[in-house]
Enzyme design. Structure first.
Site, PDB file in Angstrom:
ATOM      1  N   ASP A   1      -8.399   1.662  13.070  1.00  0.00           N
ATOM      2  CA  ASP A   1      -8.542   0.413  13.813  1.00  0.00           C
ATOM      3  C   ASP A   1      -7.748   0.459  15.116  1.00  0.00           C
ATOM      4  OD1 ASP A   1      -9.924  -2.227  13.520  1.00  0.00           O
ATOM      5  OD2 ASP A   1      -7.903  -2.925  13.987  1.00  0.00           O
TER       6      ASP A   1
ATOM      7  N   HIS B   1       0.856  -1.212   0.000  1.00  0.00           N
ATOM      8  CA  HIS B   1       0.000   0.000   0.000  1.00  0.00           C
ATOM      9  C   HIS B   1       0.871   1.234   0.000  1.00  0.00           C
ATOM     10  CE1 HIS B   1      -2.915   2.972   1.645  1.00  0.00           C
ATOM     11  NE2 HIS B   1      -3.802   2.206   1.057  1.00  0.00           N
TER      12      HIS B   1
ATOM     13  N   GLY C   1      -5.191   4.453   6.035  1.00  0.00           N
ATOM     14  CA  GLY C   1      -5.910   5.200   7.065  1.00  0.00           C
ATOM     15  C   GLY C   1      -6.775   4.315   7.934  1.00  0.00           C
ATOM     16  N   CYS C   2      -7.325   3.244   7.349  1.00  0.00           N
ATOM     17  CA  CYS C   2      -8.187   2.348   8.117  1.00  0.00           C
ATOM     18  C   CYS C   2      -7.422   1.648   9.237  1.00  0.00           C
ATOM     19  CB  CYS C   2      -8.878   1.338   7.214  1.00  0.00           C
ATOM     20  SG  CYS C   2      -7.747   0.299   6.275  1.00  0.00           S
TER      21      CYS C   2
ATOM     22  N   VAL D   1       2.503   4.028   2.066  1.00  0.00           N
ATOM     23  CA  VAL D   1       1.801   4.825   3.070  1.00  0.00           C
ATOM     24  C   VAL D   1       0.922   3.878   3.894  1.00  0.00           C
ATOM     25  CG1 VAL D   1      -0.109   5.400   1.501  1.00  0.00           C
ATOM     26  CG2 VAL D   1       0.379   6.881   3.450  1.00  0.00           C
TER      27      VAL D   1
END
Length: 169
Positions: A85, A71, A80-81, A77
């Site tokens: 989490d 990713h 964002g998830c 990077v």
């Protein structure tokens, strides 16, 4: 229940991930690679922005972390998830730390704002969850506000995080 400490090292987090910290059927963290922090540096039932408690955790960033390779290829990077989490994981841990029974499940988040990025150049992430409310009824529910700081700069903000504890009976 085990002794309620004000900080937890990586081995403690793994103990929680195996379901051994808060007892069978109660809150547990995911095991690596989904465990999103290396240590909890502070946890308290008081303090924080709302005076209802706070959890602070850290993750040391290493370029070989599993998500950087996929990713994105050539543009690594942290998704964002995964930061979101981590905040849910911390909120669920807080409920177990309070001694509340049940298995933790993320329920919702109000708004998430990503204003920065976590790249391999970042050295350390600090996650902070300020508790707004803990409801102790049939469903144990924790709500809070969370931020992710990358090398001290706010990169994510998440409002109205909600995690519940569910008993099997």
């Amino acid at each position: 229940m085990t002794e309620q400490k004000s900080s937890y090292d990586y081995d403690d987090l793994l103990t929680c991930g195996r379901g051994e910290l808060f007892g069978p059927g109660n809150a547990q963290l995911p095991l690596p690679p989904m465990l999103m922090f290396d240590r909890i540096t502070h946890i308290s039932e008081t303090g924080g922005e709302f005076g209802k408690g706070q959890v602070v955790a850290e993750l040391d960033i290493k370029p070989e972390l599993w998500f950087f390779e996929c990713h994105f290829k050539g543009d690594p990077v942290m998704p964002g998830c995964l930061g979101l989490d981590a905040l849910w994981q911390m909120l669920g841990f807080f409920l177990g730390w309070l001694g509340e029974p049940g298995r933790g499940r993320a329920l919702s988040v109000g708004e998430v704002k990503l204003t920065g990025m976590v790249t391999p150049a970042v050295k350390k992430i600090e996650f902070i969850v300020d508790l707004k409310r803990v409801i102790r009824r049939r469903l144990i529910l924790g709500t809070g506000e969370g931020i992710l700081k990358a090398d001290g700069e706010v990169a994510y903000k998440a409002s109205d995080l909600r995690v519940g504890l569910f008993s099997s009976d």
